[in-house]
Design an enzyme around this catalytic site. Structure first.
Site, PDB file in Angstrom:
ATOM      1  N   LYS A   1       0.835  -1.210   0.000  1.00 56.17           N
ATOM      2  CA  LYS A   1       0.000   0.000   0.000  1.00 56.17           C
ATOM      3  C   LYS A   1       0.868   1.257   0.000  1.00 56.17           C
ATOM      4  O   LYS A   1       0.619   2.202  -0.761  1.00 56.17           O
ATOM      5  CB  LYS A   1      -0.924  -0.006   1.220  1.00 56.17           C
ATOM      6  CG  LYS A   1      -1.976  -1.101   1.190  1.00 56.17           C
ATOM      7  CD  LYS A   1      -2.708  -1.172   2.525  1.00 56.17           C
ATOM      8  CE  LYS A   1      -3.642  -2.364   2.590  1.00 56.17           C
ATOM      9  NZ  LYS A   1      -4.307  -2.489   3.901  1.00 56.17           N
TER      10      LYS A   1
ATOM     11  N   CYS B   1      -0.410   0.821   6.107  1.00 50.77           N
ATOM     12  CA  CYS B   1      -0.838   0.014   7.254  1.00 50.77           C
ATOM     13  C   CYS B   1      -1.622  -1.198   6.776  1.00 50.77           C
ATOM     14  O   CYS B   1      -2.280  -1.154   5.740  1.00 50.77           O
ATOM     15  CB  CYS B   1      -1.762   0.814   8.171  1.00 50.77           C
ATOM     16  SG  CYS B   1      -1.184   2.441   8.604  1.00 50.77           S
ATOM     17  N   ASP B   2      -1.557  -2.240   7.566  1.00 50.60           N
ATOM     18  CA  ASP B   2      -2.425  -3.385   7.311  1.00 50.60           C
ATOM     19  C   ASP B   2      -2.619  -4.144   8.613  1.00 50.60           C
ATOM     20  O   ASP B   2      -1.764  -4.112   9.496  1.00 50.60           O
ATOM     21  CB  ASP B   2      -1.839  -4.324   6.253  1.00 50.60           C
ATOM     22  CG  ASP B   2      -2.878  -5.337   5.801  1.00 50.60           C
ATOM     23  OD1 ASP B   2      -3.813  -4.933   5.083  1.00 50.60           O
ATOM     24  OD2 ASP B   2      -2.789  -6.516   6.191  1.00 50.60           O
ATOM     25  N   GLN B   3      -3.761  -4.810   8.698  1.00 47.48           N
ATOM     26  CA  GLN B   3      -4.043  -5.628   9.873  1.00 47.48           C
ATOM     27  C   GLN B   3      -4.590  -6.977   9.424  1.00 47.48           C
ATOM     28  O   GLN B   3      -5.457  -7.052   8.560  1.00 47.48           O
ATOM     29  CB  GLN B   3      -5.051  -4.940  10.789  1.00 47.48           C
ATOM     30  CG  GLN B   3      -5.270  -5.693  12.099  1.00 47.48           C
ATOM     31  CD  GLN B   3      -6.230  -4.961  13.013  1.00 47.48           C
ATOM     32  OE1 GLN B   3      -7.392  -4.769  12.678  1.00 47.48           O
ATOM     33  NE2 GLN B   3      -5.743  -4.543  14.170  1.00 47.48           N
TER      34      GLN B   3
END
Length: 198
Positions: free
Chosen positions: A58, A74-76
């Site tokens: 991203k 960001c990623d989760q």
């Protein structure tokens, strides 16, 4: 010193609120790709590593469009016994998800990446371990009726800062990691690179 212009490569209002409340000046530009398709190109099935891969993808995507800016990606990932779960699309799926999580411990892996000129400067993932109490199907129905579609924005179909707290009997980990943006490590890096005062 890195770039003065800061971009959040996420359309998450929760992440933007965290940065805004921390006093950061930034722009929001979402990554322009299908996340599930990009995920397939990753070389890892490890959930924590996958969160780093997606956060980097991203940030890189936006950084290539705005090369002079410093981009935060960001990623989760929700990890239940090594299985990766993504956001649900309906209340029915949310009910199924909570039935699966009921009485079990899952992990949330939240990764944050910094990119400039399309190049990675830093990426790291942080984890929280979430013990969901045993939930009856009836309770889940009542819970979902109260929170409605708000929880569709959360990979775990709960919002820990709201009624979602009632789903848990124990939580190990940083609040910001649970929300989806490891804020304290990010601020340390931004101070280190003299992007923010410190």
């Amino acid at each position: 010193m890195l770039a003065e212009t800061l971009i959040l490569a996420s359309l998450s209002s929760y992440r933007a609120q965290l940065l805004k409340k921390a006093g950061l000046n930034f722009f929001v530009k979402g990554a322009s790709f299908d996340e599930r398709e990009v995920e397939k190109t990753g070389k890892t099935k490890n959930p924590k590593e996958l969160s780093c891969f997606l956060a980097s993808a991203k940030a890189k995507n936006v950084s290539e469009r705005f090369p002079e800016a410093l981009v935060i990606g960001c990623d989760q990932i929700l990890d239940l016994e090594g299985q990766v779960f993504h956001k649900v699309k309906s209340i029915e799926e949310a009910h199924q998800r909570l039935c699966i999580l009921s009485g079990k411990i899952h992990s949330l892996h939240s990764a944050v990446a910094l990119f400039q000129n399309g190049q990675e400067i830093w990426v790291e993932a942080f984890s929280a371990h979430m013990s969901v109490r045993p939930l009856s199907s009836e309770f889940i129905e009542r819970y979902l009726a109260r929170v409605e579609t708000d929880i569709l924005n959360s990979v775990g179909v709960y919002q820990i800062e709201g009624e979602g707290i009632h789903l848990f009997e124990k939580i190990e980990g940083d609040f910001f990691t649970i929300i989806g943006l490891p804020l304290l490590p990010l601020l340390i890096k931004l101070r280190h690179f003299e992007v923010i005062d410190g």
